[in-house]
Every structure is written in C-alpha cells, then in structure tokens.
Write an enzyme that holds these catalytic residues in place. Sequence first.
Site, short mmCIF file in Angstrom:
data_model
loop_
_atom_site.label_atom_id
_atom_site.label_comp_id
_atom_site.label_asym_id
_atom_site.label_seq_id
_atom_site.Cartn_x
_atom_site.Cartn_y
_atom_site.Cartn_z
N HIS A 3 7.37 -39.85 62.86
CA HIS A 3 7.61 -38.72 63.76
C HIS A 3 6.57 -38.63 64.87
CE1 HIS A 3 10.08 -35.21 64.49
NE2 HIS A 3 9.02 -34.44 64.61
N SER A 15 11.49 -33.63 68.82
CA SER A 15 11.72 -32.97 67.55
C SER A 15 12.72 -31.82 67.76
CB SER A 15 10.39 -32.49 66.97
OG SER A 15 10.52 -32.14 65.62
#
Length: 343
Positions: A308, A190
Amino acid sequence: MRTSLDGAHTLAVPLPFEGNVYGPVTDPQRPGALFDMQGWTQPAQLYAYEPSSNSTSNTGLLPASSIDTSQLESQEVMVTSHDGTRVPLSILYRKGLKLDGSHPTIIEGYGSYGVVLDAGFRPSSVAWLERGGIWAIAHVRGGGELGEDWHRGGMMRTKPNTVLDFIACSQYLVDQGYTSTALLGATGGSAGGITVGGALTMRPDLYRVILDEVGMSDTLRMETEPNGPPNTSEFGSVSSEEGFHGLYSMSAYVHVRDGVAYPAVMFMTGANDPRVAPWHMMKMAARVRAATNSGRPVLLRIDFDAGHGIGSNRSQREQLRADMWAFALWQMGDPGFQPAVGQ
C-alpha cells in the site's frame, strides 16, 4: 494560544509563519516549550517558546533544508460547492504567478475517516513547482478539516459530497485562470481513489490526467476483501438497502460508461497491498481502457515488490513519483517529456 490554569486569561503565542504546530513538549523544571512547525512552503524546524517575553525562536537543532523555498508561496481560498457549502482549497505555486491558464496543475484530494490534510512541507512537490506548475490540495468533506460534521458530510450516503467538492475545487482552478482543462490533473490514493475515481466518471471533460494510486474503485465488492469489513463503519455495507445505495453512489467502477472520452489515466497498485486489494486498480484499468474513445492512454502500473506504499523504500517512492509526473507532463504536452521521434 497560552491559557492560564483557571482558564480566565489567554495570550496569543506569536508564530514565525502560518502552518501547523506538532508535538509541543515541556519540562516541568523549566519555563517554555519546544515545538516542531512547518507549512506548505516552510520546511520543518524546531522552535522554542519563551513565556517571559512571549516570543518564539528557531533553536537551530534541526539542520536547515538545502531546498530554496524563497520563491514559493501558498494561498488559502474557499470554494463554493454544488450545495453552497464553502470548501477550503490550498494552492501552492511560484511567486509572480500569472493567472493566464498556462500552468500544469495537479489537484489532490482524499476525504475519508476524518483525516486532515495538514499544511506540511513536501520536498517532492518542489520539483513540480519549480517547473512553473501548481499543486493544489482540496480539503473536501469526509475529511476532518472542519470538525466531525465535516467528516460525516462525506461518508456513507453523503459520500458524493466528497467527489462534488473535489470537482468544484478543480473547476475553480480553471475558472480563476490558474490552469486550463488541457493542463489539469487529479490525484488521490487509497480512499482518495473514491474521490478521483468519481471525478473521472462524473467530469471526464474537466481533466487531462488522472493519477489513481492504490485507489478504492469497486466499493460494492470492497466488503469481500480481507480489509473490507473494518471499513463498513465509514463507507457502509451491502447487507442493507441503505448501505448498498451508498456504496453504489461512490463506486467509480460501476459508473464507467462506454464511448466516453476519458482523460489519460495511470492506475497504480502494489501486488502485496493488504489495505486495498490490487484487483481494484486492475478492474478499473481494464474497464476504462475498454470504454474510452479519447485515444488517450490508460495504464496500469504494478509494483510486485510493494503493498500500500507504507513500507516502500525511498527508491520505490522516487520511481513511482517520477513515473506519475512524467506521465502527467507527457499528456499535458510538456516538450521535455514527449516521446523521441521515431519511437
């Protein structure tokens, strides 16, 4: 620390080991407290504090872990970064470690939003440590380990500090004999993609493997994606000259150079990622693969049933971890992870 209501008296509460305490709870009708505690090499357990004796004890309410951690230990050191700032680095390994540079090592970094990488037990890392590997966590600027000033020291125009802190911690592991450049891997995900992406482009000679998981890489274009505008307060905006220069300095994508011997890289993304658009990893994989002259693999791993990582099930997480570590050990030369002869 136990403190009287008037703040005049304090008493240190004895803890069973060095680690983090989570969620102390109390009952107004009974003295004492319950708290969850764990460390880098200590699985979570529920402890009770008895104020009359100023003591803590394991309640046994949580089942003991089946993982034997008695041969594992951790070390906390401070590493000098490029500007003299001292950066905390946590190092996990098996007891009896010899500083001979022979240990496959993964260093992890994040460094955004003031997030603290707490000392918490990670069962998945035990397999790496049991093989004689080292796992290190760099507490770089941009995180919150040393307060809000630490966070602000790695955001917007100061974001390069995050990457340079990470590189300093990586270099420390080599210089002190924990590992060598041929056995050093870096991982981040991320916003940690800015960290490992920057390490990749600034010091490609320092690492053998880069594992970039759902990472931000093209920060100049990040603002155009659905989750981009909410992040301008952390990283900046191209709508101002100041913001543009900050985003340019932290963009790994724009700093990839042709003809550079880049390490082996695995870029990973989920096709349904709502936080960091999949095109970050797709663009970065294509760019690095076209630019590198090292002959080492540059792979793009896409999970078409994932986003994610937050909503991934256990099987997906385990398959991802297996792919990451198998790739790293292959590139680090582990005999057990080399392709079969003739394949």
